[in-house]
Design an enzyme around this catalytic site. Structure first.
Site, PDB file in Angstrom:
ATOM      1  N   SER A 172      65.581  36.128  38.230  1.00 49.03           N
ATOM      2  CA  SER A 172      65.497  34.760  37.692  1.00 49.03           C
ATOM      3  C   SER A 172      64.485  33.937  38.483  1.00 49.03           C
ATOM      4  O   SER A 172      64.256  32.764  38.194  1.00 49.03           O
ATOM      5  CB  SER A 172      66.881  34.097  37.773  1.00 49.03           C
ATOM      6  N   GLN A 180      64.800  42.620  45.636  1.00 49.05           N
ATOM      7  CA  GLN A 180      65.792  41.688  46.172  1.00 49.05           C
ATOM      8  C   GLN A 180      67.170  42.344  46.153  1.00 49.05           C
ATOM      9  O   GLN A 180      68.124  41.789  46.690  1.00 49.05           O
ATOM     10  CB  GLN A 180      65.835  40.404  45.335  1.00 49.05           C
ATOM     11  N   ARG A 209      81.630  45.782  46.680  1.00 44.70           N
ATOM     12  CA  ARG A 209      80.337  46.068  46.017  1.00 44.70           C
ATOM     13  C   ARG A 209      79.824  47.453  46.421  1.00 44.70           C
ATOM     14  O   ARG A 209      79.225  48.164  45.619  1.00 44.70           O
ATOM     15  CB  ARG A 209      79.310  44.990  46.373  1.00 44.70           C
ATOM     16  N   HIS A 220      66.356  41.694  50.907  1.00 43.44           N
ATOM     17  CA  HIS A 220      67.673  41.091  51.200  1.00 43.44           C
ATOM     18  C   HIS A 220      68.645  42.076  51.818  1.00 43.44           C
ATOM     19  O   HIS A 220      69.848  41.859  51.792  1.00 43.44           O
ATOM     20  CB  HIS A 220      68.257  40.480  49.921  1.00 43.44           C
TER      21      HIS A 220
END
Ligand code: APR
Length: 229
Positions: free
Chosen positions: A175, A89, A59, A107
């Site tokens: 979400s 986040q 990533r 996070h």
């Protein structure tokens, strides 16, 4: 001198989708490709740290290949006329690279690593991989500076304070599935204006939220017009 209105943006993976970073829970999302508990939880780290290192190395490498998009940039430009705090986040650095100057990473951050014993022993590593056997200054295995499932979210109080002072809250591309981040909306003052930008249906409770059913780049353009009307 008139006080600048306070904007708090609560962003999630959706704001980086148009930069080419996959979200987690959309179809084709990251949690369809990986078992989240194997690669993004403290138990996963204990069980198979090499797999976790590989997951974040991939990533981090991908992050070096993408750019912020217009949604990140509009948010950064709002700092000219508003007191903006970004509560994200996301672990990518696209808000930073777009020019936002006050960012709370709930996070963690992909471009940082830390001791696996002392959470405060953090180093910048940019986009390079963390190798198994690579040590922090305290001789512990270096680990991603990411908040995994099963770990505390140290920045949540600072984020809640920021939201509790907001005149305007803008929720973009999340979400609202993961707590405590998802609970932050509840800290907004009763008289705050709250907007939610998402191309899909997001379930949220309470508050009167103005939903802008668009992807982030289009939604932020609309917000900009609303704010400067
Ligand atoms: N523009 C805006 N929103 C978008 C776009 C887009 N182009 N594409 C998708 N979305 C929306 C989806 O509809 C969804 O509501 O972005 C949201 C992404 O939701 P998730 O994939 O669940 O991501 P997020 O809410 O950030 O996840 C929260 O979960 O796995 C953990 O730590 C991880 O920070 C992450 C947390």
């Amino acid at each position: 001198m008139k006080r600048l209105k306070k904007i708090v943006a609560l962003t999630g993976a959706g704001i980086s989708a148009e930069s080419g970073i996959t979200t987690f829970r959309d179809s084709g999302g990251l949690w369809e490709q990986y078992d989240v508990m194997e690669v993004a939880s403290i138990d996963g780290w204990r069980k198979n740290p090499q797999l976790v290192l590989r997951f974040y190395n991939d990533r981090r490498k991908h992050l070096d290949e993408v750019e912020p998009n217009a949604a990140h940039r509009i948010l950064a430009e709002l700092e000219k006329d508003f007191d903006v705090t970004v509560v994200t986040q996301n672990v990518d650095n696209l808000h930073e690279r777009a020019g936002s100057s006050r960012i709370i990473h709930l996070h963690g951050e992909l471009t940082k690593a830390r001791s696996s014993v002392n959470p405060g022993m953090i180093v910048d590593i940019g986009y390079r991989p963390i190798e198994w056997g690579e040590k922090a200054a305290d001789d512990s295995q270096l680990r991603p500076h990411i908040v995994w499932f099963g770990e505390a979210v140290p920045m949540i109080e600072m984020a809640a304070d920021a939201v509790s002072l907001a005149d305007i809250a803008i929720i973009i591309g999340t979400s609202l599935n993961v707590y405590p981040a998802a609970g932050l909306v509840g800290y907004a003052p009763r008289d705050a204006s709250i907007y939610l930008i998402d191309p899909n249906d997001v379930s949220y409770s309470g508050h009167n939220i103005t939903v802008i059913r668009e992807k982030a780049t289009v939604g932020m353009e609309k917000i900009k017009q609303l704010l400067y009307e």
